[in-house]
Design an enzyme around this catalytic site. Structure first.
Site, short mmCIF file in Angstrom:
data_model
loop_
_atom_site.label_atom_id
_atom_site.label_comp_id
_atom_site.label_asym_id
_atom_site.label_seq_id
_atom_site.Cartn_x
_atom_site.Cartn_y
_atom_site.Cartn_z
N ARG A 71 -11.48 1.35 -9.44
CA ARG A 71 -10.59 2.50 -9.66
C ARG A 71 -10.75 3.03 -11.09
O ARG A 71 -11.31 2.34 -11.94
CB ARG A 71 -9.13 2.07 -9.43
CG ARG A 71 -8.87 1.77 -7.97
CD ARG A 71 -7.39 1.69 -7.68
NE ARG A 71 -7.21 1.54 -6.23
CZ ARG A 71 -6.09 1.75 -5.59
NH1 ARG A 71 -5.01 2.09 -6.24
NH2 ARG A 71 -6.02 1.61 -4.28
N SER A 118 -8.47 -4.94 4.85
CA SER A 118 -9.05 -4.66 3.53
C SER A 118 -9.46 -5.93 2.78
O SER A 118 -9.09 -6.13 1.62
CB SER A 118 -8.07 -3.85 2.67
OG SER A 118 -7.85 -2.60 3.26
N ARG A 123 -0.06 8.75 -10.32
CA ARG A 123 -0.20 7.58 -9.44
C ARG A 123 0.46 6.33 -10.04
O ARG A 123 1.06 5.53 -9.33
CB ARG A 123 -1.68 7.26 -9.22
CG ARG A 123 -2.44 8.25 -8.38
CD ARG A 123 -3.90 7.84 -8.27
NE ARG A 123 -4.06 6.49 -7.74
CZ ARG A 123 -3.96 6.17 -6.45
NH1 ARG A 123 -3.69 7.10 -5.57
NH2 ARG A 123 -4.12 4.93 -6.06
N HIS A 164 3.04 2.75 -8.98
CA HIS A 164 2.89 1.31 -9.22
C HIS A 164 4.13 0.76 -9.94
O HIS A 164 4.59 -0.34 -9.63
CB HIS A 164 1.64 1.04 -10.06
CG HIS A 164 0.36 1.49 -9.40
ND1 HIS A 164 0.11 1.27 -8.06
CD2 HIS A 164 -0.72 2.16 -9.87
CE1 HIS A 164 -1.07 1.76 -7.76
NE2 HIS A 164 -1.59 2.32 -8.84
N ARG A 180 -5.44 -1.93 8.54
CA ARG A 180 -6.63 -2.74 8.33
C ARG A 180 -6.29 -3.86 7.35
O ARG A 180 -5.25 -3.83 6.68
CB ARG A 180 -7.79 -1.89 7.80
CG ARG A 180 -7.46 -1.13 6.56
CD ARG A 180 -8.62 -0.25 6.08
NE ARG A 180 -8.13 0.62 5.02
CZ ARG A 180 -7.65 1.84 5.19
NH1 ARG A 180 -7.64 2.39 6.39
NH2 ARG A 180 -7.19 2.55 4.18
N ASN A 206 1.41 3.28 -2.95
CA ASN A 206 2.01 3.65 -4.25
C ASN A 206 1.55 5.03 -4.70
O ASN A 206 2.34 5.83 -5.20
CB ASN A 206 1.63 2.64 -5.33
CG ASN A 206 2.20 1.26 -5.07
OD1 ASN A 206 3.00 1.08 -4.17
ND2 ASN A 206 1.78 0.29 -5.87
N ASP A 235 0.84 -1.20 0.00
CA ASP A 235 0.00 0.00 0.00
C ASP A 235 0.88 1.25 0.00
O ASP A 235 1.98 1.24 0.54
CB ASP A 235 -0.91 -0.02 1.25
CG ASP A 235 -2.08 0.94 1.11
OD1 ASP A 235 -2.29 1.50 0.01
OD2 ASP A 235 -2.80 1.14 2.11
N LEU A 257 11.22 -21.03 -3.52
CA LEU A 257 10.26 -20.05 -2.98
C LEU A 257 9.00 -20.12 -3.85
O LEU A 257 9.10 -20.19 -5.07
CB LEU A 257 10.83 -18.62 -3.07
CG LEU A 257 9.83 -17.50 -2.76
CD1 LEU A 257 9.64 -17.34 -1.25
CD2 LEU A 257 10.26 -16.17 -3.35
N ARG A 294 0.37 7.54 -2.88
CA ARG A 294 0.93 8.63 -2.04
C ARG A 294 2.40 8.87 -2.35
O ARG A 294 2.87 9.99 -2.38
CB ARG A 294 0.73 8.28 -0.55
CG ARG A 294 -0.66 8.66 -0.04
CD ARG A 294 -0.98 7.98 1.25
NE ARG A 294 -1.32 6.58 1.02
CZ ARG A 294 -1.39 5.66 1.96
NH1 ARG A 294 -1.11 5.98 3.21
NH2 ARG A 294 -1.73 4.43 1.66
N TRP A 295 3.14 7.78 -2.60
CA TRP A 295 4.55 7.91 -2.95
C TRP A 295 4.69 8.78 -4.20
O TRP A 295 5.54 9.68 -4.26
CB TRP A 295 5.14 6.51 -3.20
CG TRP A 295 6.59 6.47 -3.53
CD1 TRP A 295 7.64 6.32 -2.67
CD2 TRP A 295 7.18 6.57 -4.85
NE1 TRP A 295 8.83 6.31 -3.35
CE2 TRP A 295 8.57 6.47 -4.70
CE3 TRP A 295 6.66 6.73 -6.13
CZ2 TRP A 295 9.45 6.53 -5.78
CZ3 TRP A 295 7.54 6.80 -7.20
CH2 TRP A 295 8.92 6.70 -7.02
C1 FPP Z 1 -1.69 0.06 -3.36
O1 FPP Z 1 -1.27 1.39 -3.43
C2 FPP Z 1 -1.12 -0.71 -4.47
C3 FPP Z 1 -1.84 -1.34 -5.42
C4 FPP Z 1 -3.31 -1.34 -5.45
C5 FPP Z 1 -1.20 -2.06 -6.53
C6 FPP Z 1 0.02 -2.84 -6.17
C7 FPP Z 1 0.58 -3.44 -7.37
C8 FPP Z 1 1.87 -3.39 -7.76
C9 FPP Z 1 2.95 -2.76 -6.99
C10 FPP Z 1 2.27 -4.06 -9.00
C11 FPP Z 1 2.54 -5.48 -8.63
C12 FPP Z 1 3.21 -6.19 -9.68
C13 FPP Z 1 3.47 -7.50 -9.58
C14 FPP Z 1 4.27 -8.12 -10.62
C15 FPP Z 1 3.00 -8.32 -8.45
P1 FPP Z 1 -2.38 2.54 -3.60
O2 FPP Z 1 -2.52 2.80 -5.04
O3 FPP Z 1 -3.62 2.12 -2.89
O4 FPP Z 1 -1.68 3.71 -2.87
P2 FPP Z 1 -2.39 4.91 -2.07
O5 FPP Z 1 -3.12 4.29 -0.91
O6 FPP Z 1 -1.22 5.74 -1.64
O7 FPP Z 1 -3.29 5.61 -3.04
#
Ligand code: FPP
Length: 241
Positions: A67, A196, A29, A33, A194, A18, A16, A127, A20-21
């Protein structure tokens, strides 16, 4: 090689933060990711190095379909590209790859790439890397209950007694995680506390660890630190020691 006591067999991560980063850096956004995929790679390498046997990642929930379409498309493309791009890496490193979730909602090309990656790595055992895609805990419990009832009623249309006699062990085999040990440790990044709708059944006795670090910044050191924190936890499973 890290020297860690009591390494968890199965570590699961709710990735979680991505968005905000990216916002903190003035980026879209989706840039979060993209960077998050690097954290997936770093944590996978660290898991292999530390002797973790199962690493699972909550990549896309059933709720995430709500989304904006361009963000959904970007995430699906990232999964597709990662699966194609990482196959040789998985093979070189003995990684078995799995996708679990409601795959009926995924596109044909993504499903084909998943099938190739899963069958190509099925013989590996160093793994197991599990990506939960289009997954939710309530969906999993519902599909398991439905399939269980169908199985019983197919062999015995008046199977009421058998349906009512079902216990938790029999039920485990109908969840999408059948055969996979329950997570010992569930980590959630970005300071949110949480579950989720994630692994609601399987996480019944998981240790929970909430990190303030945003997922794109959660790398090898953060993963190793989480394992060290876990190694000090006292797990009693509702009993007295
Ligand atoms: C949550 O951050 C992140 C996600 C919903 C997506 C996560 C997916 C990836 C990192 C890609 C994964 C790739 C592989 C190969 C497994 P958010 O968008 O909810 O962040 P926020 O809460 O800051 O808005």
């Amino acid at each position: 090689m890290e020297n860690i006591d009591n390494v968890p067999v199965h570590v699961s991560i709710i990735m979680d933060g991505n968005g905000r980063w990216a916002r903190e850096k003035g980026l879209e956004r989706t840039a979060g990711h993209v960077e998050g995929v690097e954290s997936v790679r770093a944590c996978t390498e660290a898991a292999v190095e530390c002797g973790v046997k199962y690493l699972s990642l909550y990549a896309f929930s059933e709720e995430n379909w709500g989304r904006p379409q361009d963000e959904v498309d970007t995430l699906m493309q990232l999964m597709f590209k990662s699966m194609i791009g990482e196959l040789s890496n998985f093979l070189d490193n003995g990684i078995r790859f799995m996708v679990l979730g409601n795959r009926t909602r995924l596109g044909d090309s993504l499903n084909a790439a998943i099938d190739d990656c899963m069958s190509g790595t099925a013989g590996n055992s160093r793994l197991t890397l599990i990506v939960f895609l289009s997954y939710s805990g309530k969906w999993d419990i519902m599909q398991a209950a439905r399939r269980y009832a169908e199985d019983v009623l197919a062999s015995d249309p008046a199977g009421r007694e058998r349906l009512l006699a079902m216990g938790p062990d029999g039920f485990d085999g109908y969840l999408v995680t059948a055969g996979i040990p329950d997570p010992d440790l569930i980590i959630r990044t970005s300071g949110e506390m949480r579950l989720s709708n994630y692994l609601l059944w399987q996480g019944a006795y998981s240790e929970l660890l909430f990190s303030d670090v945003l997922w794109p910044d959660f790398r090898r050191q953060e993963f190793v630190d989480a394992l060290r924190t876990y190694s000090k936890r006292d797990r009693r499973y509702g009993k007295v020691k």
